[in-house]
Design a protein around this motif. Structure first.
Motif, short mmCIF file in Angstrom:
data_model
loop_
_atom_site.label_atom_id
_atom_site.label_comp_id
_atom_site.label_asym_id
_atom_site.label_seq_id
_atom_site.Cartn_x
_atom_site.Cartn_y
_atom_site.Cartn_z
N LYS A 197 -16.11 10.62 -9.49
CA LYS A 197 -15.78 10.03 -10.78
C LYS A 197 -14.32 10.24 -11.15
O LYS A 197 -13.91 9.96 -12.29
CB LYS A 197 -16.67 10.62 -11.88
N ASN A 198 -13.52 10.74 -10.19
CA ASN A 198 -12.09 10.98 -10.40
C ASN A 198 -11.82 11.94 -11.57
O ASN A 198 -10.88 11.76 -12.34
CB ASN A 198 -11.35 9.66 -10.63
N ILE A 199 -12.66 12.98 -11.68
CA ILE A 199 -12.47 14.00 -12.71
C ILE A 199 -11.53 15.07 -12.20
O ILE A 199 -11.71 15.61 -11.10
CB ILE A 199 -13.83 14.65 -13.09
N ASN A 200 -10.52 15.42 -12.98
CA ASN A 200 -9.58 16.48 -12.63
C ASN A 200 -10.29 17.83 -12.69
O ASN A 200 -10.79 18.23 -13.75
CB ASN A 200 -8.40 16.46 -13.60
N LEU A 201 -10.31 18.57 -11.59
CA LEU A 201 -11.05 19.83 -11.52
C LEU A 201 -10.19 21.05 -11.85
O LEU A 201 -10.69 22.18 -11.85
CB LEU A 201 -11.66 19.99 -10.12
N ASN A 202 -8.92 20.85 -12.10
CA ASN A 202 -8.03 21.95 -12.54
C ASN A 202 -8.12 23.18 -11.64
O ASN A 202 -8.27 24.31 -12.09
CB ASN A 202 -8.35 22.36 -13.98
N GLY A 203 -8.05 22.95 -10.33
CA GLY A 203 -8.02 24.07 -9.39
C GLY A 203 -9.37 24.53 -8.89
O GLY A 203 -9.44 25.36 -7.98
N ILE A 204 -10.47 24.04 -9.47
CA ILE A 204 -11.80 24.42 -8.98
C ILE A 204 -12.04 23.75 -7.62
O ILE A 204 -11.75 22.57 -7.44
CB ILE A 204 -12.90 23.99 -9.97
N ASP A 216 -7.20 28.09 -22.99
CA ASP A 216 -7.05 26.72 -22.50
C ASP A 216 -6.04 25.96 -23.35
O ASP A 216 -5.88 26.24 -24.54
CB ASP A 216 -8.39 25.98 -22.55
N ASP A 217 -5.40 24.99 -22.73
CA ASP A 217 -4.52 24.08 -23.45
C ASP A 217 -5.42 23.05 -24.13
O ASP A 217 -5.96 22.15 -23.48
CB ASP A 217 -3.56 23.41 -22.48
N MET A 218 -5.59 23.18 -25.45
CA MET A 218 -6.52 22.31 -26.16
C MET A 218 -6.07 20.85 -26.16
O MET A 218 -6.89 19.94 -26.24
CB MET A 218 -6.74 22.82 -27.58
N GLY A 219 -4.77 20.62 -26.05
CA GLY A 219 -4.28 19.26 -25.92
C GLY A 219 -4.77 18.62 -24.63
O GLY A 219 -5.22 17.46 -24.62
N GLN A 220 -4.71 19.38 -23.55
CA GLN A 220 -5.19 18.87 -22.27
C GLN A 220 -6.70 18.68 -22.27
O GLN A 220 -7.22 17.72 -21.68
CB GLN A 220 -4.78 19.82 -21.14
N VAL A 221 -7.40 19.61 -22.92
CA VAL A 221 -8.86 19.49 -23.02
C VAL A 221 -9.23 18.20 -23.75
O VAL A 221 -10.12 17.45 -23.34
CB VAL A 221 -9.45 20.71 -23.75
N ILE A 270 -19.48 12.10 -28.34
CA ILE A 270 -18.46 12.80 -29.13
C ILE A 270 -18.34 14.22 -28.56
O ILE A 270 -19.30 14.99 -28.59
CB ILE A 270 -18.85 12.86 -30.62
N ALA A 271 -17.18 14.54 -28.02
CA ALA A 271 -16.96 15.86 -27.45
C ALA A 271 -16.56 16.84 -28.54
O ALA A 271 -15.76 16.50 -29.43
CB ALA A 271 -15.89 15.81 -26.36
N CYS A 272 -17.11 18.05 -28.47
CA CYS A 272 -16.76 19.09 -29.44
C CYS A 272 -16.41 20.36 -28.68
O CYS A 272 -17.26 20.98 -28.04
CB CYS A 272 -17.92 19.35 -30.40
N CYS A 273 -15.14 20.74 -28.74
CA CYS A 273 -14.67 21.97 -28.10
C CYS A 273 -14.50 23.03 -29.18
O CYS A 273 -13.68 22.87 -30.09
CB CYS A 273 -13.36 21.72 -27.37
N VAL A 274 -15.28 24.09 -29.08
CA VAL A 274 -15.20 25.17 -30.06
C VAL A 274 -14.33 26.27 -29.46
O VAL A 274 -14.71 26.93 -28.49
CB VAL A 274 -16.60 25.71 -30.41
N ASN A 275 -13.17 26.47 -30.05
CA ASN A 275 -12.20 27.45 -29.54
C ASN A 275 -12.53 28.83 -30.09
O ASN A 275 -12.27 29.13 -31.26
CB ASN A 275 -10.78 27.04 -29.94
N VAL A 276 -13.12 29.68 -29.22
CA VAL A 276 -13.42 31.06 -29.59
C VAL A 276 -12.47 32.02 -28.88
O VAL A 276 -12.76 33.20 -28.75
CB VAL A 276 -14.89 31.42 -29.28
N GLY A 277 -11.33 31.48 -28.46
CA GLY A 277 -10.30 32.32 -27.86
C GLY A 277 -10.12 32.14 -26.37
O GLY A 277 -9.43 32.94 -25.73
N GLN A 278 -10.72 31.11 -25.79
CA GLN A 278 -10.47 30.82 -24.39
C GLN A 278 -9.02 30.36 -24.23
O GLN A 278 -8.48 29.69 -25.08
CB GLN A 278 -11.44 29.77 -23.85
#
Length: 418
Positions: free
Chosen positions: A165-172, A44-49, A34-42
């Protein structure tokens, strides 16, 4: 069918946490992730996350928006203390970790999860901050820390694993390999060419929130911040909550290149590290707060509070947010803020925060007393008696020195009674 145990993963969508999901599946196949993204003001597009977490193998995603809570219940506590670690770092990451831990535990309780996993490296401060905070809230939760277990030894290898693993690195990439942590208070940059202290930072390439000093406007900008009991409540006459206040000051401060530092710091885990920090809005707030305190706090309180502020920063940096000592410091700091009410005017210009005036009904500065003119409240003749008393210990010390060198000036005889 046997029910799977659950693990809540602190998920950001960055390189480290993105590869943890497939790694957990490869090595803990019996866990429900279960992924948990805590938005403290980064920013990021939370939909994409959310989509990235699901596509990587998470069964469920929580996005917890706690930006205003982060500012008002964490950042502002440090602001009132004027906390800065090693006199420079305004603790952007350190404030965020205990709140993130709190939300991870809440999700774990809601889901009945036995484990919490995170992507902190085994060399960093954040593993200590997250795990100590989690233990302070619920010591029964078990931790999975892949960076301390797997055979991936560098960010370059992490990139290779992500690609496999074909993970999108978003420019990294291996060329743009900086490790960044962002929230509404700051963004930090580590790794890459910064790891060699002989290298000058390429601010044109690195900075995200701020202009370089060279690109900042050639004309300064004036702003006014109103405080009530140590808390900023208005910007240029407009009432703002914590999130909006910091967002507005980040924009203004970023334009003028405020709050960019290149810091070689002493980490909690025993090593030195180098990082570039951008904290535009936070730098403006702490400078304004310091000016106002100089106006309204009596000397001994102000001087002792400086000591507490330094220790407060160390406690926060060193993962002691939930300690009894920090709670005691909060109580002391709050007691000092009762009169920290007023408005501070600042001029922002090419990386500098300049004092431009302040007003407060609680000011201890009195123009009639402090001016060179003689007034009713202060008679300059009184200073003679004060100086005589104040200098008395030093006079006695000098007289003793004269006696001991044979230049007798005063007879002082002490002897034991028989």
């Amino acid at each position: 069918m046997v029910k799977k145990e659950k693990v809540v993963l602190a998920y950001s969508g960055g390189l480290d946490t993105s590869i943890i999901i497939p790694w957990l599946k490869d090595n803990y196949g019996d866990l429900d992730i279960i992924a948990c993204c805590v938005n403290v003001g980064q920013e990021d597009d939370m939909g994409q996350v959310r989509e990235k977490a699901i596509s990587s193998g998470a069964s469920k995603v929580y996005v917890e928006n706690v930006v205003n809570e982060f500012v008002e219940d964490y950042v502002y506590k440090g602001l009132k203390a004027n906390a800065s670690y090693e006199c420079k770092y305004l603790l952007g990451t350190a404030y965020a970790r205990p709140l993130i831990a709190k939300k991870l535990v809440e999700v774990a309780h809601k889901e009945g999860a036995k484990y919490i996993a995170h992507g902190c490296t085994g060399k960093g401060n954040d593993q200590v901050r997250l795990e100590t905070a989690i233990a302070s809230i619920d010591p029964t939760i078990e931790i999975i820390a892949p960076w301390r277990i797997w055979n991936i030894t560098s960010r370059e290898e992490a990139i290779d694993y992500a690609m496999s693993k074909n993970i999108n690195l978003n420019g990294i990439s291996k060329e743009k390999i900086y490790s960044r942590d962002q929230n509404i208070l700051h963004i930090s940059h580590e790794g890459g060419m910064l790891e060699n202290p002989a290298n000058e930072a390429d601010f044109d390439e690195i900075l995200v929130m701020s202009n370089t000093v060279e690109k900042a406007p050639d004309i300064g900008e004036y702003i006014e911040i109103e405080f009530k009991e140590g808390i900023p409540v208005k910007l240029n006459g407009k009432k703002l909550n914590g999130e909006k206040m910091l967002a507005a000051l980040n924009k203004i401060g970023g334009i003028h290149g405020i709050g960019v530092i290149d810091l070689l710091e002493n980490r909690l885990v025993g090593m030195k590290s180098r990082g570039i920090y951008e904290t535009p809005g936070g730098t403006i707030l702490i400078e304004a707060h310091k000016y106002l305190e100089s106006f309204v706090l009596e000397k001994e309180t102000a001087h002792f509070k400086d000591i507490i502020g330094q220790k407060y920063a160390e406690l926060v940096y060193n993962a002691m947010w939930f300690s009894g000592l920090k709670d005691a410091f909060d109580a002391f700091v709050d007691s000092t803020q009762k009169n920290v009410t007023g408005t501070v005017k600042l001029k922002l210009y090419k990386g500098n925060v300049k004092f431009a005036g302040m007003v407060s009904q609680n000011a201890l500065y009195n123009e009639e007393i402090s001016s060179f003119s003689t007034g009713d409240l202060y008679d300059q003749k009184d200073a003679s008696g004060f100086i005589n008393l104040y200098s008395l210990p030093y006079k006695i010390q000098a007289l003793n020195k004269l006696n001991n060198t044979g230049e007798k000036a005063i007879e002082i005889n002490y002897s034991f009674k028989e």
